[in-house]
Design a protein around this motif. Structure first.
Motif, PDB file in Angstrom:
ATOM      1  N   ILE A  14       0.841  -1.209   0.000  1.00  0.00           N
ATOM      2  CA  ILE A  14       0.000   0.000   0.000  1.00  0.00           C
ATOM      3  C   ILE A  14       0.872   1.254   0.000  1.00  0.00           C
ATOM      4  CG2 ILE A  14      -1.644   1.333   1.372  1.00  0.00           C
ATOM      5  CD1 ILE A  14      -2.802  -1.390   2.289  1.00  0.00           C
ATOM      6  N   ALA A  15       1.912   1.267   0.834  1.00  0.00           N
ATOM      7  CA  ALA A  15       2.799   2.425   0.912  1.00  0.00           C
ATOM      8  C   ALA A  15       3.531   2.642  -0.413  1.00  0.00           C
ATOM      9  CB  ALA A  15       3.800   2.236   2.055  1.00  0.00           C
ATOM     10  N   HIS A  16       3.898   1.573  -1.090  1.00  0.00           N
ATOM     11  CA  HIS A  16       4.561   1.698  -2.391  1.00  0.00           C
ATOM     12  C   HIS A  16       3.620   2.331  -3.416  1.00  0.00           C
ATOM     13  CE1 HIS A  16       7.533   0.719  -5.399  1.00  0.00           C
ATOM     14  NE2 HIS A  16       6.574   0.200  -6.155  1.00  0.00           N
ATOM     15  N   ALA A  17       2.367   1.909  -3.414  1.00  0.00           N
ATOM     16  CA  ALA A  17       1.387   2.486  -4.342  1.00  0.00           C
ATOM     17  C   ALA A  17       1.159   3.971  -4.036  1.00  0.00           C
ATOM     18  CB  ALA A  17       0.071   1.716  -4.258  1.00  0.00           C
ATOM     19  N   ILE A  18       1.051   4.311  -2.761  1.00  0.00           N
ATOM     20  CA  ILE A  18       0.873   5.716  -2.373  1.00  0.00           C
ATOM     21  C   ILE A  18       2.098   6.534  -2.781  1.00  0.00           C
ATOM     22  CG2 ILE A  18       0.702   7.276  -0.389  1.00  0.00           C
ATOM     23  CD1 ILE A  18      -1.013   5.107   0.976  1.00  0.00           C
ATOM     24  N   GLY A  19       3.284   5.990  -2.569  1.00  0.00           N
ATOM     25  CA  GLY A  19       4.509   6.686  -2.940  1.00  0.00           C
ATOM     26  C   GLY A  19       4.600   6.922  -4.441  1.00  0.00           C
ATOM     27  N   ASN A  20       4.237   5.931  -5.240  1.00  0.00           N
ATOM     28  CA  ASN A  20       4.242   6.115  -6.698  1.00  0.00           C
ATOM     29  C   ASN A  20       3.283   7.220  -7.115  1.00  0.00           C
ATOM     30  OD1 ASN A  20       6.187   4.311  -7.462  1.00  0.00           O
ATOM     31  ND2 ASN A  20       4.762   2.620  -7.745  1.00  0.00           N
ATOM     32  N   PHE A  21       2.085   7.214  -6.549  1.00  0.00           N
ATOM     33  CA  PHE A  21       1.091   8.230  -6.883  1.00  0.00           C
ATOM     34  C   PHE A  21       1.578   9.617  -6.474  1.00  0.00           C
ATOM     35  CE2 PHE A  21      -2.598  10.792  -5.640  1.00  0.00           C
ATOM     36  CZ  PHE A  21      -3.239  10.867  -6.866  1.00  0.00           C
ATOM     37  N   GLN A  22       2.110   9.717  -5.271  1.00  0.00           N
ATOM     38  CA  GLN A  22       2.589  11.005  -4.757  1.00  0.00           C
ATOM     39  C   GLN A  22       3.756  11.529  -5.590  1.00  0.00           C
ATOM     40  OE1 GLN A  22       3.955  10.750  -0.733  1.00  0.00           O
ATOM     41  NE2 GLN A  22       3.734  12.932  -0.378  1.00  0.00           N
ATOM     42  N   ALA A  23       4.663  10.666  -5.999  1.00  0.00           N
ATOM     43  CA  ALA A  23       5.799  11.087  -6.813  1.00  0.00           C
ATOM     44  C   ALA A  23       5.321  11.609  -8.158  1.00  0.00           C
ATOM     45  CB  ALA A  23       6.765   9.921  -7.007  1.00  0.00           C
ATOM     46  N   ARG A  24       4.364  10.947  -8.770  1.00  0.00           N
ATOM     47  CA  ARG A  24       3.843  11.415 -10.056  1.00  0.00           C
ATOM     48  C   ARG A  24       3.182  12.779  -9.930  1.00  0.00           C
ATOM     49  NH1 ARG A  24       3.233   7.052 -14.001  1.00  0.00           N
ATOM     50  NH2 ARG A  24       3.970   5.157 -13.000  1.00  0.00           N
ATOM     51  N   ILE A  25       2.432  12.977  -8.869  1.00  0.00           N
ATOM     52  CA  ILE A  25       1.771  14.269  -8.656  1.00  0.00           C
ATOM     53  C   ILE A  25       2.819  15.364  -8.437  1.00  0.00           C
ATOM     54  CG2 ILE A  25       0.274  15.570  -7.097  1.00  0.00           C
ATOM     55  CD1 ILE A  25      -1.226  13.646  -8.911  1.00  0.00           C
ATOM     56  N   LEU A  26       3.786  15.107  -7.559  1.00  0.00           N
ATOM     57  CA  LEU A  26       4.813  16.120  -7.272  1.00  0.00           C
ATOM     58  C   LEU A  26       5.651  16.446  -8.504  1.00  0.00           C
ATOM     59  CD1 LEU A  26       6.030  15.057  -3.728  1.00  0.00           C
ATOM     60  CD2 LEU A  26       4.720  17.087  -4.351  1.00  0.00           C
ATOM     61  N   LEU A  27       6.051  15.444  -9.264  1.00  0.00           N
ATOM     62  CA  LEU A  27       6.853  15.697 -10.456  1.00  0.00           C
ATOM     63  C   LEU A  27       6.056  16.444 -11.517  1.00  0.00           C
ATOM     64  CD1 LEU A  27       8.871  12.382 -10.725  1.00  0.00           C
ATOM     65  CD2 LEU A  27       9.707  14.632 -10.079  1.00  0.00           C
ATOM     66  N   THR A  28       4.770  16.164 -11.630  1.00  0.00           N
ATOM     67  CA  THR A  28       3.929  16.888 -12.580  1.00  0.00           C
ATOM     68  C   THR A  28       3.809  18.352 -12.178  1.00  0.00           C
ATOM     69  OG1 THR A  28       2.683  14.875 -13.052  1.00  0.00           O
ATOM     70  CG2 THR A  28       1.654  16.965 -13.650  1.00  0.00           C
ATOM     71  N   ILE A  29       3.634  18.612 -10.906  1.00  0.00           N
ATOM     72  CA  ILE A  29       3.534  19.997 -10.426  1.00  0.00           C
ATOM     73  C   ILE A  29       4.853  20.735 -10.643  1.00  0.00           C
ATOM     74  CG2 ILE A  29       3.287  21.402  -8.347  1.00  0.00           C
ATOM     75  CD1 ILE A  29       1.205  19.324  -7.392  1.00  0.00           C
ATOM     76  N   ILE A  30       5.973  20.085 -10.330  1.00  0.00           N
ATOM     77  CA  ILE A  30       7.282  20.723 -10.541  1.00  0.00           C
ATOM     78  C   ILE A  30       7.484  21.033 -12.014  1.00  0.00           C
ATOM     79  CG2 ILE A  30       9.778  20.288 -10.488  1.00  0.00           C
ATOM     80  CD1 ILE A  30       9.285  18.814  -7.833  1.00  0.00           C
ATOM     81  N   TYR A  31       7.125  20.107 -12.888  1.00  0.00           N
ATOM     82  CA  TYR A  31       7.272  20.338 -14.324  1.00  0.00           C
ATOM     83  C   TYR A  31       6.413  21.518 -14.768  1.00  0.00           C
ATOM     84  CZ  TYR A  31       7.182  19.584 -19.328  1.00  0.00           C
ATOM     85  OH  TYR A  31       7.274  19.752 -20.670  1.00  0.00           O
ATOM     86  N   ALA A  32       5.161  21.536 -14.320  1.00  0.00           N
ATOM     87  CA  ALA A  32       4.238  22.583 -14.764  1.00  0.00           C
ATOM     88  C   ALA A  32       4.619  23.957 -14.222  1.00  0.00           C
ATOM     89  CB  ALA A  32       2.813  22.225 -14.337  1.00  0.00           C
ATOM     90  N   VAL A  33       5.201  24.023 -13.035  1.00  0.00           N
ATOM     91  CA  VAL A  33       5.493  25.312 -12.404  1.00  0.00           C
ATOM     92  C   VAL A  33       6.891  25.830 -12.764  1.00  0.00           C
ATOM     93  CG1 VAL A  33       5.852  26.430 -10.161  1.00  0.00           C
ATOM     94  CG2 VAL A  33       3.885  24.938 -10.519  1.00  0.00           C
ATOM     95  N   LEU A  34       7.872  24.947 -12.883  1.00  0.00           N
ATOM     96  CA  LEU A  34       9.246  25.398 -13.101  1.00  0.00           C
ATOM     97  C   LEU A  34       9.752  25.177 -14.529  1.00  0.00           C
ATOM     98  CD1 LEU A  34      10.932  24.104  -9.834  1.00  0.00           C
ATOM     99  CD2 LEU A  34      10.206  26.413 -10.368  1.00  0.00           C
ATOM    100  N   ILE A  35       9.702  23.972 -14.989  1.00  0.00           N
ATOM    101  CA  ILE A  35      10.369  23.618 -16.237  1.00  0.00           C
ATOM    102  C   ILE A  35       9.608  24.106 -17.460  1.00  0.00           C
ATOM    103  CG2 ILE A  35      11.186  21.672 -17.617  1.00  0.00           C
ATOM    104  CD1 ILE A  35      11.659  20.238 -14.911  1.00  0.00           C
ATOM    105  N   LEU A  36       8.320  23.930 -17.501  1.00  0.00           N
ATOM    106  CA  LEU A  36       7.529  24.335 -18.667  1.00  0.00           C
ATOM    107  C   LEU A  36       7.604  25.838 -18.939  1.00  0.00           C
ATOM    108  CD1 LEU A  36       5.596  23.333 -20.875  1.00  0.00           C
ATOM    109  CD2 LEU A  36       3.733  23.754 -19.286  1.00  0.00           C
ATOM    110  N   PRO A  37       7.401  26.723 -17.952  1.00  0.00           N
ATOM    111  CA  PRO A  37       7.530  28.157 -18.242  1.00  0.00           C
ATOM    112  C   PRO A  37       8.939  28.559 -18.678  1.00  0.00           C
ATOM    113  CG  PRO A  37       6.384  27.842 -16.173  1.00  0.00           C
ATOM    114  CD  PRO A  37       6.896  26.509 -16.599  1.00  0.00           C
ATOM    115  N   PHE A  38       9.961  27.970 -18.072  1.00  0.00           N
ATOM    116  CA  PHE A  38      11.333  28.277 -18.471  1.00  0.00           C
ATOM    117  C   PHE A  38      11.574  27.869 -19.922  1.00  0.00           C
ATOM    118  CE2 PHE A  38      15.784  27.033 -18.959  1.00  0.00           C
ATOM    119  CZ  PHE A  38      16.384  28.248 -18.668  1.00  0.00           C
ATOM    120  N   GLY A  39      11.130  26.688 -20.301  1.00  0.00           N
ATOM    121  CA  GLY A  39      11.302  26.221 -21.673  1.00  0.00           C
ATOM    122  C   GLY A  39      10.558  27.090 -22.672  1.00  0.00           C
TER     123      GLY A  39
END
Length: 75
Positions: A14-39
């Motif tokens: 269960i913790a592994h599934a939660i961690g995978n979901f949380q990592a995808r959400i955090l990485l998507t937010i980081i991409y949308a807020v930092l990397i995409l506007p810079f690019g």
């Protein structure tokens, strides 16, 4: 004791599934807020291949006729 091992194994799945979901959400937010506007900013405001025309006053080469004879007698 056997029941605790099964409970621990279930919690790890269960913790592994939660961690995978949380990592995808955090990485998507980081991409949308930092990397995409810079690019997008780099893409819109840079001219790395120097393809945009510069104003005429910036041209630093002599005005020479551009014809076939000039091309045959280069330098």
């Amino acid at each position: 004791m056997q029941q605790l091992k099964r409970l621990w194994a279930a919690w790890k799945r269960i913790a592994h599934a939660i961690g995978n979901f949380q990592a995808r959400i955090l990485l998507t937010i980081i991409y949308a807020v930092l990397i995409l506007p810079f690019g997008l900013a780099v893409r819109f405001f840079s001219d790395s291949l120097s393809t945009k025309k510069r104003p005429v006053k910036w041209l630093d080469h002599p005005k020479v006729a551009n014809n076939l004879e000039q091309a045959r007698h280069q330098g």
